[in-house]
Design a protein around this motif. Structure first.
Motif, PDB file in Angstrom:
ATOM      1  N   THR A   1       0.853  -1.167   0.000  1.00  0.00           N
ATOM      2  CA  THR A   1       0.000   0.000   0.000  1.00  0.00           C
ATOM      3  C   THR A   1       0.898   1.229   0.000  1.00  0.00           C
ATOM      4  OG1 THR A   1      -1.683  -1.178   1.247  1.00  0.00           O
ATOM      5  CG2 THR A   1      -1.838   1.203   1.242  1.00  0.00           C
TER       6      THR A   1
ATOM      7  N   ASP B   1      -4.671   3.788  -2.378  1.00  0.00           N
ATOM      8  CA  ASP B   1      -4.693   2.333  -2.412  1.00  0.00           C
ATOM      9  C   ASP B   1      -5.559   1.736  -1.310  1.00  0.00           C
ATOM     10  OD1 ASP B   1      -2.854   2.204  -4.551  1.00  0.00           O
ATOM     11  OD2 ASP B   1      -1.193   2.514  -3.152  1.00  0.00           O
TER      12      ASP B   1
ATOM     13  N   GLY C   1      -5.701  -3.849   1.615  1.00  0.00           N
ATOM     14  CA  GLY C   1      -5.759  -2.430   1.888  1.00  0.00           C
ATOM     15  C   GLY C   1      -6.987  -2.010   2.649  1.00  0.00           C
TER      16      GLY C   1
ATOM     17  N   ASN D   1       1.960  -1.761   5.120  1.00  0.00           N
ATOM     18  CA  ASN D   1       3.068  -1.638   4.188  1.00  0.00           C
ATOM     19  C   ASN D   1       4.408  -1.696   4.917  1.00  0.00           C
ATOM     20  OD1 ASN D   1       4.593  -1.089   1.889  1.00  0.00           O
ATOM     21  ND2 ASN D   1       4.325   1.122   2.081  1.00  0.00           N
TER      22      ASN D   1
END
Length: 267
Positions: free
Chosen positions: A4, A9, A57, A134
Motif C-alpha cells: 500500500t 490504495d 488495503g 506496508n
C-alpha cells in the motif's frame, strides 16, 4: 500482502450510524485521496461486509456507539476472527473515559481519533493504517531474523497484535510472558536481544520489571521498549528513571515500533 503506497490504495469501510457524520467523514476521506469507501451503519453490517470482501488495503473506521454493539466489541470480534484480525482499525469517538477506551487500546487498534477532529488528524490515522499494511524493506533481514524478542503483556489481544507486527518484520524468535514475574523467570534462562513490555500488569508491572532487569539481571543492558496506554506522567517518569530505553503509546503507530526496533539493532 500487496504493498500500500498511498491513501488512494486504501479501501475504507466506515461504520457510522449517523448519516450526517458519515457524510462528513466521507468528504474528508475523498479529499485525502481515498477512492474506495463503503459506509455501513452497524457492527453486524460491517462484519458481513468484511467477510464478503477481505480486500487488500481494507481499513475500518468506526464510531464507538453503534446500534447493535459498541465499537470496542466490533474490534474484539475482528481480532477474534483469523480472516479479519490483521485489518487496521481506527476508532472515532468523543469518549475520554479510560475504562471505555482501554479495550480498544489493548486490541491493537491503529489509532483513536477524538471528536471533534479535523482532516489532518484523520489523515495521520490513515497514514498509520497504511504504514501497518506496508512494512518497510530497509531493515537488514539477516539481523532481524536473528533477533530474539521477549514480549511481556497480560493482554492476549495486545500480544497477538505485537507478534503479528514483529513477524511481518521477519522476526520469528519471539517468547511471550503474561506478566513481569514470568518474564523474570524466562530472563534467567533465556538470552534476548530486546524486551517489549506493557506497563500495567499483575504480579509485577513494567516499571518493576525494568528495575529488575537494570539492577539484578545478567542481561542488564538489553534494550527495553515499553508499549503502554498509561497516561499518568508521574508513573511514566518513574519508568524512564528505572531505565527503559523508549516508551510508545497504545494505540501505537507501526512505524514507531519499527523505528525503535531498528534503533536497538544499531546500538
Amino acid at each position: 500482502m500487496a504493498m500500500t503506497t498511498s491513501l488512494a490504495d486504501l479501501s475504507v469501510l466506515l461504520v457510522e450510524p449517523s448519516h450526517m457524520q458519515a457524510n462528513l467523514v466521507t468528504r474528508m476521506l475523498e479529499h485525502q485521496g481515498v477512492i474506495e469507501i463503503k459506509v455501513v451503519d452497524s457492527a453486524a453490517a460491517a462484519l458481513a461486509a468484511l467477510t464478503e470482501n477481505a480486500a487488500v488495503g481494507r481499513v475500518v473506521i468506526s464510531s464507538l456507539y453503534l446500534p447493535d454493539m459498541a465499537g470496542t466489541e466490533l474490534v474484539c470480534a475482528m481480532r477474534g476472527d483469523p480472516d479479519l484480525e490483521t485489518i487496521p482499525f481506527i476508532l472515532v469517538s468523543s469518549e475520554t473515559r479510560p475504562q471505555v477506551l482501554e479495550p480498544v487500546r489493548q486490541s491493537g487498534a491503529c489509532s483513536i481519533v477524538a471528536k471533534p477532529f479535523n482532516e489532518q488528524q484523520l489523515s495521520r490515522a490513515l497514514y498509520a493504517a497504511a504504514d501497518y499494511l506496508n512494512p518497510p524493506e530497509d531493515m537488514d533481514i539477516a539481523e532481524v531474523e536473528s533477533l530474539r524478542v521477549l514480549l511481556v503483556d497480560d493482554s492476549m489481544a495486545s500480544r497477538h497484535h505485537l507478534r503479528r507486527l514483529l513477524e511481518e518484520l521477519g522476526i520469528q524468535r519471539i517468547t511471550e510472558a503474561v506478566d513481569g514475574k514470568q518474564a523474570v523467570d524466562l530472563l534467567q534462562e533465556t538470552m534476548v536481544d530486546l524486551v517489549i513490555t506493557d506497563y500495567n500488569m499483575p504480579e509485577m508491572d513494567g516499571r518493576e520489571l525494568t528495575e529488575y532487569i537494570r539492577t539484578q539481571s545478567w542481561q542488564n543492558t538489553v534494550p527495553i521498549l515499553m508499549v503502554t496506554s498509561e497516561q499518568n506522567m508521574g508513573r511514566l517518569a518513574a519508568v524512564e528513571r528505572a531505565g527503559v530505553s523508549a516508551i510508545c503509546d497504545k494505540p501505537f503507530e507501526a512505524g514507531n515500533i519499527r523505528k525503535l526496533i531498528s534503533d536497538s539493532l544499531t546500538r
